[in-house]
Write an enzyme that holds these catalytic residues in place. Structure first.
Site, PDB file in Angstrom:
ATOM      1  N   ASP A  22       0.839  -1.203   0.000  1.00 23.62           N
ATOM      2  CA  ASP A  22       0.000   0.000   0.000  1.00 23.62           C
ATOM      3  C   ASP A  22       0.872   1.250   0.000  1.00 23.62           C
ATOM      4  OD1 ASP A  22      -2.293   1.495   0.065  1.00 23.62           O
ATOM      5  OD2 ASP A  22      -2.652   1.256   2.204  1.00 23.62           O
ATOM      6  N   SER A  67      -7.094  -5.819  -5.770  1.00 25.21           N
ATOM      7  CA  SER A  67      -8.225  -6.343  -4.992  1.00 25.21           C
ATOM      8  C   SER A  67      -9.511  -6.244  -5.812  1.00 25.21           C
ATOM      9  CB  SER A  67      -8.382  -5.549  -3.693  1.00 25.21           C
ATOM     10  OG  SER A  67      -8.864  -4.253  -3.986  1.00 25.21           O
ATOM     11  N   ASN A  70     -10.460  -2.776  -6.191  1.00 22.76           N
ATOM     12  CA  ASN A  70      -9.650  -1.931  -7.082  1.00 22.76           C
ATOM     13  C   ASN A  70     -10.299  -1.719  -8.462  1.00 22.76           C
ATOM     14  OD1 ASN A  70      -6.401  -3.087  -5.870  1.00 22.76           O
ATOM     15  ND2 ASN A  70      -7.620  -1.328  -5.222  1.00 22.76           N
ATOM     16  N   GLU A 209       1.269 -13.556  12.215  1.00 25.29           N
ATOM     17  CA  GLU A 209       1.859 -12.374  12.868  1.00 25.29           C
ATOM     18  C   GLU A 209       1.740 -11.191  11.912  1.00 25.29           C
ATOM     19  OE1 GLU A 209       3.201 -12.161  15.956  1.00 25.29           O
ATOM     20  OE2 GLU A 209       2.548 -14.236  16.248  1.00 25.29           O
TER      21      GLU A 209
HETATM   22  C1  FPP Z   1      -1.730   0.302  -3.334  1.00 26.70           C
HETATM   23  O1  FPP Z   1      -1.338   1.610  -3.480  1.00 26.70           O
HETATM   24  C2  FPP Z   1      -1.269  -0.554  -4.402  1.00 26.70           C
HETATM   25  C3  FPP Z   1      -2.071  -1.138  -5.343  1.00 26.70           C
HETATM   26  C4  FPP Z   1      -3.508  -0.913  -5.444  1.00 26.70           C
HETATM   27  C5  FPP Z   1      -1.575  -2.037  -6.364  1.00 26.70           C
HETATM   28  C6  FPP Z   1      -0.233  -2.672  -6.153  1.00 26.70           C
HETATM   29  C7  FPP Z   1       0.481  -2.623  -7.427  1.00 26.70           C
HETATM   30  C8  FPP Z   1       1.815  -2.542  -7.586  1.00 26.70           C
HETATM   31  C9  FPP Z   1       2.744  -2.635  -6.470  1.00 26.70           C
HETATM   32  C10 FPP Z   1       2.432  -2.326  -8.930  1.00 26.70           C
HETATM   33  C11 FPP Z   1       2.360  -3.410  -9.926  1.00 26.70           C
HETATM   34  C12 FPP Z   1       2.254  -4.803  -9.430  1.00 26.70           C
HETATM   35  C13 FPP Z   1       2.978  -5.850  -9.898  1.00 26.70           C
HETATM   36  C14 FPP Z   1       2.717  -7.210  -9.375  1.00 26.70           C
HETATM   37  C15 FPP Z   1       4.055  -5.692 -10.874  1.00 26.70           C
HETATM   38  P1  FPP Z   1      -2.461   2.741  -3.490  1.00 26.70           P
HETATM   39  O2  FPP Z   1      -2.648   3.165  -4.894  1.00 26.70           O
HETATM   40  O3  FPP Z   1      -3.700   2.241  -2.810  1.00 26.70           O
HETATM   41  O4  FPP Z   1      -1.769   3.846  -2.630  1.00 26.70           O
HETATM   42  P2  FPP Z   1      -2.475   4.978  -1.754  1.00 26.70           P
HETATM   43  O5  FPP Z   1      -3.260   4.266  -0.674  1.00 26.70           O
HETATM   44  O6  FPP Z   1      -1.328   5.759  -1.227  1.00 26.70           O
HETATM   45  O7  FPP Z   1      -3.348   5.749  -2.683  1.00 26.70           O
END
Ligand code: FPP
Length: 253
Positions: A22, A67, A70, A209
């Protein structure tokens, strides 16, 4: 394989690490960049952490990459995440083969566009025999949906007379989850400080944990992971028993 892993690894390591990645958006906002730049940098953390876990000897790594919730994000952001995922799979395949990493996906993969499913399926097929580490990507994943889907499958089995209601135990139930056959996570890491589990592995984290770090995911690299592993080593996992009982029989009963 690069050997940046510090010599001082803890003696006892988790078999299965799960991570809620996150903070990509906040990382970008802090730098006045758009959110997609945050995801791009987040993909670099994914590369680093996957490599580090393999080098350290972690058996299962589960990453919450997308998710079910998302899907509500702006279309442009969803498309950018898909494109990053495809790019990651294509660019990491040679290294996955070289380092014995098997890719697995958990979640409603069928909701993804055909081109993404195709690449995912190819990489899963190519890496099927790899024995070094399982990299589980949680994609269009939701823990409550996973449990409901398992209940439906079990109900179908019961209706067909293949399973008796009294035969439904915790172990049987687990076999209907996406994580069938895998140990439950020993350690759940969440970046960017939020104290929530956000519908991730709800069944599987019963005794896991939890470590929450304020670091935003794009800044999370192997040095911090190793510090967290040292902290994990000091935890006493009691699984509902007393400390004295655990010292006598250290394995989960
Ligand atoms: C949360 O950050 C992250 C995600 C919703 C997606 C995770 C994706 C990646 C790490 C990049 C690509 C993945 C792979 C497997 C190559 P957020 O956007 O919710 O952050 P915020 O809460 O600060 O807005």
């Amino acid at each position: 394989m690069n050997s940046d892993v510090p010599s001082s690894l803890p003696d006892s390591l988790p078999r299965h690490i799960a991570i809620i990645m996150d903070g990509n958006g906040r990382w970008a906002k802090k730098r006045s960049l758009n959110r997609i730049r945050g995801h791009r940098e987040g993909a670099e953390s994914v590369r680093d952490i996957v490599r580090a876990c393999r080098e350290i000897g972690i058996e299962f790594l589960t990453l919450y990459a997308f998710s079910t919730e998302n899907w509500q994000r702006p279309r442009r952001e969803i498309l950018a995440l898909m494109s990053l995922l495809k790019g990651f799979l294509r660019s990491e395949l040679p290294e996955m083969m070289e380092n014995g990493i098997r890719l697995n996906a958990i979640g409603q993969i069928e909701r993804f566009p055909g081109d993404v499913v195709k690449v995912l399926q190819e990489v899963m097929d190519m890496t099927r025999e790899n024995q070094g580490m399982i990299l589980n990507l949680a994609l269009s994943y939701g823990g409550q949906d996973e449990i409901v889907a398992a209940a439906r499958k079990i109900a179908t089995e019961v209706r067909a007379g293949r399973l008796q209601p009294e035969e439904i135990t915790k172990a049987v139930f687990s076999n209907y989850l996406y994580t069938q056959g895998m140990p439950e996570p020993d350690l759940l890491i969440r970046t960017s400080g939020e104290m929530r589990v956000s519908n991730f592995l709800l069944w599987q984290i019963a005794y896991t944990e939890i470590h929450v770090t304020n670091t935003l995911w794009p800044d999370f690299r192997r040095e911090e992971l190793i510090r967290i592993l040292h902290d994990y080593e000091k935890r006493e996992r009691r699984f509902g028993m007393t400390g004295a009982q655990i010292k006598k029989a250290p394995h989960r009963q």
